[in-house]
Design a protein around this motif. Structure first.
Motif, PDB file in Angstrom:
ATOM      1  N   ARG A 125       0.857  -1.186   0.000  1.00 27.24           N
ATOM      2  CA  ARG A 125       0.000   0.000   0.000  1.00 27.24           C
ATOM      3  C   ARG A 125       0.892   1.235   0.000  1.00 27.24           C
ATOM      4  NH1 ARG A 125      -5.218  -2.007  -0.858  1.00 27.24           N
ATOM      5  NH2 ARG A 125      -5.690  -3.639   0.657  1.00 27.24           N
ATOM      6  N   MET A 126       0.660   2.132  -0.922  1.00 19.49           N
ATOM      7  CA  MET A 126       1.429   3.369  -0.989  1.00 19.49           C
ATOM      8  C   MET A 126       0.656   4.374  -1.827  1.00 19.49           C
ATOM      9  SD  MET A 126       4.526   2.040  -3.514  1.00 19.49           S
ATOM     10  CE  MET A 126       4.940   0.653  -2.463  1.00 19.49           C
ATOM     11  N   PRO A 127       0.959   5.680  -1.718  1.00 19.29           N
ATOM     12  CA  PRO A 127       0.260   6.676  -2.540  1.00 19.29           C
ATOM     13  C   PRO A 127       0.404   6.364  -4.026  1.00 19.29           C
ATOM     14  CG  PRO A 127       1.555   7.745  -0.826  1.00 19.29           C
ATOM     15  CD  PRO A 127       1.929   6.291  -0.795  1.00 19.29           C
ATOM     16  N   VAL A 128      -0.569   6.828  -4.804  1.00 14.97           N
ATOM     17  CA  VAL A 128      -0.633   6.431  -6.206  1.00 14.97           C
ATOM     18  C   VAL A 128       0.620   6.838  -6.988  1.00 14.97           C
ATOM     19  CG1 VAL A 128      -1.943   8.517  -6.834  1.00 14.97           C
ATOM     20  CG2 VAL A 128      -2.034   6.499  -8.299  1.00 14.97           C
ATOM     21  N   THR A 129       1.150   8.043  -6.740  1.00 17.28           N
ATOM     22  CA  THR A 129       2.331   8.465  -7.488  1.00 17.28           C
ATOM     23  C   THR A 129       3.530   7.584  -7.143  1.00 17.28           C
ATOM     24  OG1 THR A 129       2.696  10.142  -5.772  1.00 17.28           O
ATOM     25  CG2 THR A 129       1.605  10.854  -7.786  1.00 17.28           C
ATOM     26  N   ARG A 130       3.677   7.238  -5.879  1.00 17.67           N
ATOM     27  CA  ARG A 130       4.772   6.350  -5.469  1.00 17.67           C
ATOM     28  C   ARG A 130       4.558   4.944  -6.023  1.00 17.67           C
ATOM     29  NH1 ARG A 130       8.525   4.295  -5.576  1.00 17.67           N
ATOM     30  NH2 ARG A 130       9.858   3.354  -3.984  1.00 17.67           N
ATOM     31  N   ARG A 131       3.302   4.508  -6.064  1.00 16.05           N
ATOM     32  CA  ARG A 131       2.970   3.189  -6.589  1.00 16.05           C
ATOM     33  C   ARG A 131       3.418   3.048  -8.049  1.00 16.05           C
ATOM     34  NH1 ARG A 131      -3.049   2.776  -6.422  1.00 16.05           N
ATOM     35  NH2 ARG A 131      -2.637   3.905  -4.503  1.00 16.05           N
ATOM     36  N   LEU A 132       3.103   4.065  -8.847  1.00 14.97           N
ATOM     37  CA  LEU A 132       3.472   4.027 -10.263  1.00 14.97           C
ATOM     38  C   LEU A 132       4.983   4.086 -10.443  1.00 14.97           C
ATOM     39  CD1 LEU A 132       0.699   6.379 -11.684  1.00 14.97           C
ATOM     40  CD2 LEU A 132       0.851   3.908 -11.941  1.00 14.97           C
ATOM     41  N   GLU A 133       5.636   4.904  -9.636  1.00 17.31           N
ATOM     42  CA  GLU A 133       7.088   5.008  -9.731  1.00 17.31           C
ATOM     43  C   GLU A 133       7.750   3.683  -9.351  1.00 17.31           C
ATOM     44  OE1 GLU A 133      10.513   6.758 -10.870  1.00 17.31           O
ATOM     45  OE2 GLU A 133       8.472   7.535 -11.075  1.00 17.31           O
ATOM     46  N   ALA A 134       7.177   2.979  -8.383  1.00 17.25           N
ATOM     47  CA  ALA A 134       7.727   1.689  -7.966  1.00 17.25           C
ATOM     48  C   ALA A 134       7.642   0.663  -9.093  1.00 17.25           C
ATOM     49  CB  ALA A 134       7.008   1.175  -6.721  1.00 17.25           C
ATOM     50  N   VAL A 135       6.601   0.732  -9.901  1.00 15.03           N
ATOM     51  CA  VAL A 135       6.504  -0.170 -11.056  1.00 15.03           C
ATOM     52  C   VAL A 135       7.567   0.202 -12.090  1.00 15.03           C
ATOM     53  CG1 VAL A 135       5.030  -1.031 -12.910  1.00 15.03           C
ATOM     54  CG2 VAL A 135       4.051  -0.563 -10.667  1.00 15.03           C
ATOM     55  N   ARG A 136       7.723   1.498 -12.341  1.00 12.95           N
ATOM     56  CA  ARG A 136       8.740   1.939 -13.315  1.00 12.95           C
ATOM     57  C   ARG A 136      10.139   1.479 -12.907  1.00 12.95           C
ATOM     58  NH1 ARG A 136       6.027   6.961 -12.624  1.00 12.95           N
ATOM     59  NH2 ARG A 136       4.514   7.321 -14.284  1.00 12.95           N
ATOM     60  N   GLY A 153      -1.722   2.898 -22.068  1.00 13.41           N
ATOM     61  CA  GLY A 153      -0.599   3.788 -22.348  1.00 13.41           C
ATOM     62  C   GLY A 153      -0.796   5.184 -21.828  1.00 13.41           C
ATOM     63  N   ALA A 154      -1.835   5.397 -20.991  1.00 11.02           N
ATOM     64  CA  ALA A 154      -2.114   6.745 -20.509  1.00 11.02           C
ATOM     65  C   ALA A 154      -1.164   7.174 -19.399  1.00 11.02           C
ATOM     66  CB  ALA A 154      -3.554   6.821 -20.000  1.00 11.02           C
ATOM     67  N   VAL A 155      -0.437   6.236 -18.804  1.00 10.12           N
ATOM     68  CA  VAL A 155       0.477   6.552 -17.716  1.00 10.12           C
ATOM     69  C   VAL A 155       1.896   6.586 -18.271  1.00 10.12           C
ATOM     70  CG1 VAL A 155       1.308   5.857 -15.452  1.00 10.12           C
ATOM     71  CG2 VAL A 155      -1.058   5.421 -16.082  1.00 10.12           C
ATOM     72  N   ARG A 156       2.617   7.644 -17.984  1.00  9.91           N
ATOM     73  CA  ARG A 156       3.950   7.837 -18.549  1.00  9.91           C
ATOM     74  C   ARG A 156       4.863   6.645 -18.273  1.00  9.91           C
ATOM     75  NH1 ARG A 156       8.490   9.468 -16.201  1.00  9.91           N
ATOM     76  NH2 ARG A 156       7.386  10.041 -14.287  1.00  9.91           N
ATOM     77  N   GLY A 157       5.406   6.075 -19.356  1.00  5.98           N
ATOM     78  CA  GLY A 157       6.371   4.998 -19.238  1.00  5.98           C
ATOM     79  C   GLY A 157       5.800   3.657 -18.847  1.00  5.98           C
ATOM     80  N   LEU A 158       4.497   3.546 -18.686  1.00  7.02           N
ATOM     81  CA  LEU A 158       3.863   2.294 -18.293  1.00  7.02           C
ATOM     82  C   LEU A 158       2.680   2.006 -19.200  1.00  7.02           C
ATOM     83  CD1 LEU A 158       3.736   2.786 -14.400  1.00  7.02           C
ATOM     84  CD2 LEU A 158       5.424   1.441 -15.683  1.00  7.02           C
ATOM     85  N   GLU A 159       2.226   0.766 -19.167  1.00 13.05           N
ATOM     86  CA  GLU A 159       0.982   0.406 -19.829  1.00 13.05           C
ATOM     87  C   GLU A 159      -0.104   0.278 -18.769  1.00 13.05           C
ATOM     88  OE1 GLU A 159       0.898  -2.725 -22.719  1.00 13.05           O
ATOM     89  OE2 GLU A 159       3.049  -2.557 -23.069  1.00 13.05           O
ATOM     90  N   ALA A 160      -1.284   0.783 -19.087  1.00 11.51           N
ATOM     91  CA  ALA A 160      -2.426   0.677 -18.185  1.00 11.51           C
ATOM     92  C   ALA A 160      -3.447  -0.265 -18.818  1.00 11.51           C
ATOM     93  CB  ALA A 160      -3.047   2.048 -17.937  1.00 11.51           C
ATOM     94  N   LEU A 161      -3.642  -1.414 -18.198  1.00 13.25           N
ATOM     95  CA  LEU A 161      -4.550  -2.433 -18.735  1.00 13.25           C
ATOM     96  C   LEU A 161      -5.882  -2.336 -18.000  1.00 13.25           C
ATOM     97  CD1 LEU A 161      -1.954  -5.356 -18.704  1.00 13.25           C
ATOM     98  CD2 LEU A 161      -2.397  -3.718 -20.536  1.00 13.25           C
ATOM     99  N   PRO A 162      -6.948  -1.847 -18.658  1.00 17.52           N
ATOM    100  CA  PRO A 162      -8.227  -1.636 -17.973  1.00 17.52           C
ATOM    101  C   PRO A 162      -8.805  -2.942 -17.425  1.00 17.52           C
ATOM    102  CG  PRO A 162      -8.187  -0.541 -20.110  1.00 17.52           C
ATOM    103  CD  PRO A 162      -6.987  -1.442 -20.065  1.00 17.52           C
ATOM    104  N   LEU A 163      -9.400  -2.867 -16.232  1.00 17.66           N
ATOM    105  CA  LEU A 163      -9.957  -4.043 -15.577  1.00 17.66           C
ATOM    106  C   LEU A 163     -11.465  -3.937 -15.389  1.00 17.66           C
ATOM    107  CD1 LEU A 163      -7.212  -4.488 -12.824  1.00 17.66           C
ATOM    108  CD2 LEU A 163      -7.428  -5.760 -14.977  1.00 17.66           C
ATOM    109  N   TRP A 164     -11.910  -2.893 -14.693  1.00 17.95           N
ATOM    110  CA  TRP A 164     -13.337  -2.734 -14.425  1.00 17.95           C
ATOM    111  C   TRP A 164     -13.652  -1.262 -14.188  1.00 17.95           C
ATOM    112  CZ3 TRP A 164     -10.562  -5.850 -10.663  1.00 17.95           C
ATOM    113  CH2 TRP A 164     -10.182  -5.148  -9.523  1.00 17.95           C
TER     114      TRP A 164
END
Length: 295
Positions: A125-136, A153-164
């Protein structure tokens, strides 16, 4: 010392001689003798007493035999685990998590545990900006994120795969005329001052809000600052000047005195799985299948 040498040593013992060991291993007898000899020189001990009639373990060989078997067993076990990891049936999947809504995440973890018992999910669990950076940065294998635009592809440097998708909700004064609407329209709500958290606290949600207002052809009226949801609901219900806020469900719909909570007509928030670009590995494919099934 090589695993091959240990395996030849153990096979000679099990077969009772170098010739039969070579047949079982599918090599020439001289190769078995050579590798066992190298092992003896590496360890500085004699493993066998060799005669023209038979091969016997020395005391050193008898003592080292269970250790060699343990090493080979551990190596075989490690190879099996590696194969299961390659197939996505074992390993540790580091996932950035979100809260709710409902028991969806609990059901995802239960389904994964049932379908791939060896695959362990490490939830962070972490804030959303930190969460995305951790994936990068490779600290996380994937992260669940709400309020992303629908396109991958809406998130810089990552792929966003829609779920629900889940409804967006408005909270407004309970005595306001729009509170009588089962699903208030955004263009009418936009006339009231909007309480919204600063952009840096949740950039994806800000982008979503900007997008829905843009699609509706209206601009929001800036209202008092949004602190947290509970305090903001209290202020909406008690302030003399009417205002409103919008949010997505986390752990059930909140309640507040003199506050009405209504779904916004035709508006939803998308939850996506943020991953690094490229084909997902087997463990991520397991996760995606379960996420979409549960969602």
């Amino acid at each position: 010392m090589e695993l091959r040498q240990l395996r030849y040593f153990v096979t000679v013992v099990e077969e009772g001689g170098f010739g039969r060991a070579a047949e079982r291993l599918g090599v020439v007898q001289s190769a078995v003798s050579q590798q066992v000899g190298r092992l003896e020189r590496a360890w500085g001990v004699r493993l066998f007493e060799r005669t023209t009639r038979r091969v016997l373990l020395t005391g050193a060989g008898e003592r080292l035999l269970p250790e060699a078997r343990a090493v080979l067993s551990a190596a075989d076990r490690t190879a099996r685990v590696a194969a299961d990891i390659t197939a996505g049936d074992d390993g540790i999947l580091r996932l950035g998590g979100i809260h709710g809504p409902g028991d969806r995440i609990d059901r995802v973890l239960a389904e994964l545990s049932s379908g791939a018992p060896g695959l362990r999910v490490s939830l962070h669990r972490m804030p959303v900006t930190r969460r995305l950076e951790a994936v990068r940065e490779g600290e996380l294998d994937a992260a669940l994120v709400r309020a992303l635009p629908d396109e991958p592809g809406a998130v810089r440097g990552l792929e966003a795969l829609p779920l629900w998708s889940d409804p967006l909700y408005a909270a407004l004064p309970g005595d306001h005329p729009l509170a009588a609407e089962p699903e208030p329209r955004l263009d009418l709500l936009a006339r009231l001052p909007l309480r919204l958290a600063p952009q840096d606290r949740n950039p994806p949600f800000h982008a979503l809000v900007a997008g829905v207002f843009r699609a509706a052809g209206v601009r929001p009226v800036d209202g008092p600052p949004f602190t947290d949801l509970r305090a903001t609901l209290t202020a909406i219900g008690t302030d003399r000047e009417p205002s409103w806020t919008l949010f997505y469900e986390v752990r059930g719909l909140p309640e507040g005195p003199r506050v009405a909570v209504r779904p916004l007509a035709g508006l939803a928030v998308t939850t996506a799985l943020a991953v690094r670009p490229g084909p997902p590995g087997p463990a991520l494919r397991h996760l995606l299948r379960v996420l979409r099934a549960v969602g």
